[in-house]
Motif scaffolding. Structure first.
Motif, PDB file in Angstrom:
ATOM      1  N   MET A   1       0.844  -1.182   0.000  1.00 41.95           N
ATOM      2  CA  MET A   1       0.000   0.000   0.000  1.00 41.95           C
ATOM      3  C   MET A   1       0.886   1.241   0.000  1.00 41.95           C
ATOM      4  O   MET A   1       1.884   1.305   0.686  1.00 41.95           O
ATOM      5  CB  MET A   1      -0.904   0.016   1.236  1.00 41.95           C
ATOM      6  CG  MET A   1      -1.896  -1.130   1.327  1.00 41.95           C
ATOM      7  SD  MET A   1      -3.245  -1.022   0.169  1.00 41.95           S
ATOM      8  CE  MET A   1      -4.382  -0.006   1.058  1.00 41.95           C
ATOM      9  N   GLY A   2       0.474   2.231  -0.768  1.00 44.01           N
ATOM     10  CA  GLY A   2       1.142   3.525  -0.771  1.00 44.01           C
ATOM     11  C   GLY A   2       0.327   4.511   0.047  1.00 44.01           C
ATOM     12  O   GLY A   2      -0.868   4.330   0.257  1.00 44.01           O
ATOM     13  N   TYR A   3       0.972   5.571   0.510  1.00 50.62           N
ATOM     14  CA  TYR A   3       0.299   6.568   1.333  1.00 50.62           C
ATOM     15  C   TYR A   3       0.780   7.948   0.928  1.00 50.62           C
ATOM     16  O   TYR A   3       1.976   8.162   0.726  1.00 50.62           O
ATOM     17  CB  TYR A   3       0.595   6.324   2.815  1.00 50.62           C
ATOM     18  CG  TYR A   3      -0.161   7.253   3.742  1.00 50.62           C
ATOM     19  CD1 TYR A   3      -1.482   6.993   4.075  1.00 50.62           C
ATOM     20  CD2 TYR A   3       0.456   8.382   4.269  1.00 50.62           C
ATOM     21  CE1 TYR A   3      -2.174   7.841   4.919  1.00 50.62           C
ATOM     22  CE2 TYR A   3      -0.241   9.234   5.118  1.00 50.62           C
ATOM     23  CZ  TYR A   3      -1.556   8.952   5.442  1.00 50.62           C
ATOM     24  OH  TYR A   3      -2.247   9.790   6.273  1.00 50.62           O
ATOM     25  N   LEU A   4      -0.157   8.879   0.792  1.00 49.93           N
ATOM     26  CA  LEU A   4       0.183  10.263   0.499  1.00 49.93           C
ATOM     27  C   LEU A   4      -0.630  11.149   1.421  1.00 49.93           C
ATOM     28  O   LEU A   4      -1.822  10.925   1.621  1.00 49.93           O
ATOM     29  CB  LEU A   4      -0.135  10.615  -0.954  1.00 49.93           C
ATOM     30  CG  LEU A   4       0.095  12.077  -1.346  1.00 49.93           C
ATOM     31  CD1 LEU A   4       1.585  12.399  -1.335  1.00 49.93           C
ATOM     32  CD2 LEU A   4      -0.502  12.376  -2.699  1.00 49.93           C
ATOM     33  N   CYS A   5       0.008  12.156   1.985  1.00 49.55           N
ATOM     34  CA  CYS A   5      -0.664  13.123   2.840  1.00 49.55           C
ATOM     35  C   CYS A   5      -0.360  14.507   2.291  1.00 49.55           C
ATOM     36  O   CYS A   5       0.811  14.839   2.058  1.00 49.55           O
ATOM     37  CB  CYS A   5      -0.183  12.988   4.282  1.00 49.55           C
ATOM     38  SG  CYS A   5      -1.102  14.031   5.429  1.00 49.55           S
ATOM     39  N   LEU A   6      -1.395  15.305   2.030  1.00 55.79           N
ATOM     40  CA  LEU A   6      -1.184  16.648   1.525  1.00 55.79           C
ATOM     41  C   LEU A   6      -2.276  17.579   2.004  1.00 55.79           C
ATOM     42  O   LEU A   6      -3.294  17.141   2.532  1.00 55.79           O
ATOM     43  CB  LEU A   6      -1.109  16.646  -0.013  1.00 55.79           C
ATOM     44  CG  LEU A   6      -2.290  16.021  -0.730  1.00 55.79           C
ATOM     45  CD1 LEU A   6      -2.924  17.018  -1.660  1.00 55.79           C
ATOM     46  CD2 LEU A   6      -1.778  14.851  -1.524  1.00 55.79           C
ATOM     47  N   THR A   7      -2.048  18.870   1.835  1.00 62.30           N
ATOM     48  CA  THR A   7      -3.005  19.882   2.253  1.00 62.30           C
ATOM     49  C   THR A   7      -3.767  20.366   1.028  1.00 62.30           C
ATOM     50  O   THR A   7      -3.175  20.590  -0.025  1.00 62.30           O
ATOM     51  CB  THR A   7      -2.272  21.064   2.914  1.00 62.30           C
ATOM     52  OG1 THR A   7      -1.553  20.575   4.039  1.00 62.30           O
ATOM     53  CG2 THR A   7      -3.248  22.119   3.376  1.00 62.30           C
ATOM     54  N   ARG A   8      -5.060  20.514   1.171  1.00 61.35           N
ATOM     55  CA  ARG A   8      -5.909  21.028   0.101  1.00 61.35           C
ATOM     56  C   ARG A   8      -6.725  22.199   0.637  1.00 61.35           C
ATOM     57  O   ARG A   8      -7.087  22.238   1.793  1.00 61.35           O
ATOM     58  CB  ARG A   8      -6.889  19.953  -0.395  1.00 61.35           C
ATOM     59  CG  ARG A   8      -6.224  18.749  -1.014  1.00 61.35           C
ATOM     60  CD  ARG A   8      -5.781  18.936  -2.452  1.00 61.35           C
ATOM     61  NE  ARG A   8      -4.543  19.683  -2.554  1.00 61.35           N
ATOM     62  CZ  ARG A   8      -4.040  20.176  -3.676  1.00 61.35           C
ATOM     63  NH1 ARG A   8      -4.671  20.011  -4.804  1.00 61.35           N
ATOM     64  NH2 ARG A   8      -2.910  20.827  -3.685  1.00 61.35           N
ATOM     65  N   ARG A   9      -6.995  23.143  -0.229  1.00 64.52           N
ATOM     66  CA  ARG A   9      -7.847  24.285   0.090  1.00 64.52           C
ATOM     67  C   ARG A   9      -9.138  24.168  -0.714  1.00 64.52           C
ATOM     68  O   ARG A   9      -9.237  23.362  -1.630  1.00 64.52           O
ATOM     69  CB  ARG A   9      -7.128  25.589  -0.237  1.00 64.52           C
ATOM     70  CG  ARG A   9      -5.876  25.776   0.605  1.00 64.52           C
ATOM     71  CD  ARG A   9      -5.420  27.213   0.584  1.00 64.52           C
ATOM     72  NE  ARG A   9      -4.211  27.398   1.379  1.00 64.52           N
ATOM     73  CZ  ARG A   9      -4.182  27.500   2.700  1.00 64.52           C
ATOM     74  NH1 ARG A   9      -5.298  27.424   3.380  1.00 64.52           N
ATOM     75  NH2 ARG A   9      -3.051  27.661   3.345  1.00 64.52           N
ATOM     76  N   ASP A  10     -10.094  24.981  -0.368  1.00 66.54           N
ATOM     77  CA  ASP A  10     -11.395  24.984  -1.034  1.00 66.54           C
ATOM     78  C   ASP A  10     -11.206  25.080  -2.550  1.00 66.54           C
ATOM     79  O   ASP A  10     -10.479  25.954  -3.032  1.00 66.54           O
ATOM     80  CB  ASP A  10     -12.227  26.168  -0.524  1.00 66.54           C
ATOM     81  CG  ASP A  10     -13.651  26.128  -1.037  1.00 66.54           C
ATOM     82  OD1 ASP A  10     -14.184  25.029  -1.274  1.00 66.54           O
ATOM     83  OD2 ASP A  10     -14.230  27.217  -1.200  1.00 66.54           O
ATOM     84  N   GLY A  11     -11.801  24.151  -3.282  1.00 62.87           N
ATOM     85  CA  GLY A  11     -11.744  24.145  -4.738  1.00 62.87           C
ATOM     86  C   GLY A  11     -10.578  23.372  -5.334  1.00 62.87           C
ATOM     87  O   GLY A  11     -10.539  23.173  -6.544  1.00 62.87           O
TER      88      GLY A  11
END
Length: 68
Positions: A1-11
């Protein structure tokens, strides 16, 4: 399994793709066994942290990297 964590903003978007040449039977087996896990953590000011765990045959990309 791979894992990615990131930040997203509205849209902003995240795109999951299946890599070319993947053994679809094996991928289907992995998806049926383990699925895809998505975790959302609120950071405030319209931003969230998104963590995605999926089989390595599934690409996880910030959509703006795929445009252009």
């Amino acid at each position: 399994m791979g894992y990615l964590c990131l930040t997203r903003r509205d849209g902003e978007n995240i795109r999951l793709t299946i890599d070319p040449g993947v053994d679809m039977a094996k991928l289907l087996h992995l998806l049926l066994r383990d699925g895809i896990t998505i975790r959302i953590d609120t950071l405030g000011q319209g931003a969230v942290r998104v963590g995605i765990e999926a089989p390595k045959q599934i690409g996880i990309y910030r959509e703006e990297l795929l445009e252009g």
